[in-house]
Motif scaffolding. Structure first.
Motif, PDB file in Angstrom:
ATOM      1  N   ARG A 113       0.849  -1.353   0.070  1.00  0.00           N
ATOM      2  CA  ARG A 113       0.101   0.046  -0.143  1.00  0.00           C
ATOM      3  C   ARG A 113       0.870   1.223   0.116  1.00  0.00           C
ATOM      4  O   ARG A 113       0.419   2.369  -0.592  1.00  0.00           O
ATOM      5  CB  ARG A 113      -1.010   0.111   1.117  1.00  0.00           C
ATOM      6  CG  ARG A 113      -2.349  -0.841   0.919  1.00  0.00           C
ATOM      7  CD  ARG A 113      -3.281  -0.499   2.157  1.00  0.00           C
ATOM      8  NE  ARG A 113      -2.740  -0.956   3.479  1.00  0.00           N
ATOM      9  CZ  ARG A 113      -2.798  -1.785   4.011  1.00  0.00           C
ATOM     10  NH1 ARG A 113      -3.773  -2.916   3.647  1.00  0.00           N
ATOM     11  NH2 ARG A 113      -2.494  -1.803   5.229  1.00  0.00           N
ATOM     12  N   ARG A 114       1.905   1.144   0.820  1.00  0.00           N
ATOM     13  CA  ARG A 114       2.762   2.338   0.778  1.00  0.00           C
ATOM     14  C   ARG A 114       3.458   2.666  -0.604  1.00  0.00           C
ATOM     15  O   ARG A 114       3.392   3.776  -0.962  1.00  0.00           O
ATOM     16  CB  ARG A 114       3.975   2.402   1.945  1.00  0.00           C
ATOM     17  CG  ARG A 114       4.755   3.306   2.007  1.00  0.00           C
ATOM     18  CD  ARG A 114       4.039   4.469   2.590  1.00  0.00           C
ATOM     19  NE  ARG A 114       5.031   5.737   2.529  1.00  0.00           N
ATOM     20  CZ  ARG A 114       4.490   7.138   2.254  1.00  0.00           C
ATOM     21  NH1 ARG A 114       3.210   7.288   2.057  1.00  0.00           N
ATOM     22  NH2 ARG A 114       5.380   8.264   2.249  1.00  0.00           N
ATOM     23  N   GLN A 117       0.922   4.049  -2.907  1.00  0.00           N
ATOM     24  CA  GLN A 117       0.659   5.485  -2.419  1.00  0.00           C
ATOM     25  C   GLN A 117       1.876   6.377  -2.808  1.00  0.00           C
ATOM     26  O   GLN A 117       1.699   7.328  -3.642  1.00  0.00           O
ATOM     27  CB  GLN A 117       0.426   5.675  -0.901  1.00  0.00           C
ATOM     28  CG  GLN A 117       0.463   7.217  -0.398  1.00  0.00           C
ATOM     29  CD  GLN A 117       0.497   7.290   1.219  1.00  0.00           C
ATOM     30  OE1 GLN A 117       0.791   6.041   1.655  1.00  0.00           O
ATOM     31  NE2 GLN A 117       0.030   8.290   1.721  1.00  0.00           N
ATOM     32  N   PHE A 120       1.565   7.000  -6.738  1.00  0.00           N
ATOM     33  CA  PHE A 120       0.420   7.682  -7.017  1.00  0.00           C
ATOM     34  C   PHE A 120       0.986   9.275  -6.938  1.00  0.00           C
ATOM     35  O   PHE A 120       0.679  10.053  -7.826  1.00  0.00           O
ATOM     36  CB  PHE A 120      -0.790   7.452  -6.352  1.00  0.00           C
ATOM     37  CG  PHE A 120      -1.665   8.357  -6.390  1.00  0.00           C
ATOM     38  CD1 PHE A 120      -2.728   8.427  -7.564  1.00  0.00           C
ATOM     39  CD2 PHE A 120      -2.019   9.522  -5.598  1.00  0.00           C
ATOM     40  CE1 PHE A 120      -3.580   9.229  -7.917  1.00  0.00           C
ATOM     41  CE2 PHE A 120      -3.126  10.325  -5.915  1.00  0.00           C
ATOM     42  CZ  PHE A 120      -3.938  10.288  -6.926  1.00  0.00           C
ATOM     43  N   GLU A 121       1.580   9.450  -5.656  1.00  0.00           N
ATOM     44  CA  GLU A 121       2.066  10.601  -5.376  1.00  0.00           C
ATOM     45  C   GLU A 121       3.070  11.198  -6.551  1.00  0.00           C
ATOM     46  O   GLU A 121       3.175  12.496  -6.837  1.00  0.00           O
ATOM     47  CB  GLU A 121       2.892  10.858  -3.957  1.00  0.00           C
ATOM     48  CG  GLU A 121       1.940  10.681  -2.895  1.00  0.00           C
ATOM     49  CD  GLU A 121       2.337  10.540  -1.491  1.00  0.00           C
ATOM     50  OE1 GLU A 121       3.604  10.574  -1.549  1.00  0.00           O
ATOM     51  OE2 GLU A 121       1.595  10.298  -0.534  1.00  0.00           O
TER      52      GLU A 121
END
Length: 127
Positions: A113-114, A117, A120-121
Motif C-alpha cells: 500500500r505504501r 501511495q 500515485f504521489e
C-alpha cells in the motif's frame, strides 16, 4: 531459523540507516558504487530470510527511502544538478533497489500500500 524477527528488525533498521546516510557516488549510469550495492544486498537478504519484518514501521521507512532517494528522487527547483538526485543510477544498482522494493512489497500488504501511495504521489506531481 537463521535470524528471528527481532534481530531481523534490528538489522533492517541498521542497514536502512546506513543506506540513508550513504552519500551519492553514482553520478552517471556507468558509475559503480559497491557500498550502495552491498547495503541493498544485505537488506534484500534480511527480507528474504525474515519476511515478517516487512510489515513494520522500519520497513515502511525503508520503502520510502528506496522509492524517494534511491530510485525516483526528483530535484527541487533549487537543486537542478545535471546528474539528478537519485542515489541509484547504474543499471545494476537500480535493479537491486527495485528488487528490494519488490521483495518488501510482496511480503507485506502494508508495504505494498505504501509503494502504491508513493507511486500515485510521484505520478501526480506537476512538471
Amino acid at each position: 531459523q537463521l535470524i528471528d524477527e527481532q534481530r531481523g528488525l534490528q538489522l533492517l533498521q541498521t542497514f536502512g540507516a546506513l543506506l540513508r546516510k550513504h552519500e551519492m557516488r553514482e553520478i552517471a549510469a556507468h558509475d559503480v558504487d559497491k557500498t550502495l550495492r552491498g547495503f541493498l544486498k544485505l537488506i534484500n537478504a534480511v527480507v528474504r530470510i525474515q519476511p515478517s519484518v516487512c510489515a513494520s514501521d522500519v520497513a515502511e521507512l525503508l520503502v520510502d527511502d528506496l522509492f524517494r532517494f534511491c530510485l525516483f528522487a526528483l530535484p527541487s527547483p533549487h537543486e537542478l544538478a545535471p546528474h539528478g538526485p537519485a542515489k541509484c543510477k547504474s543499471p545494476k544498482s537500480r535493479l537491486l533497489a527495485m528488487q528490494t522494493l519488490n521483495r518488501i512489497a510482496a511480503a507485506s500488504e502494508r508495504a505494498l500500500r505504501r509503494v502504491l501511495q508513493l507511486m500515485f504521489e510521484f505520478l501526480s506531481q506537476d512538471g
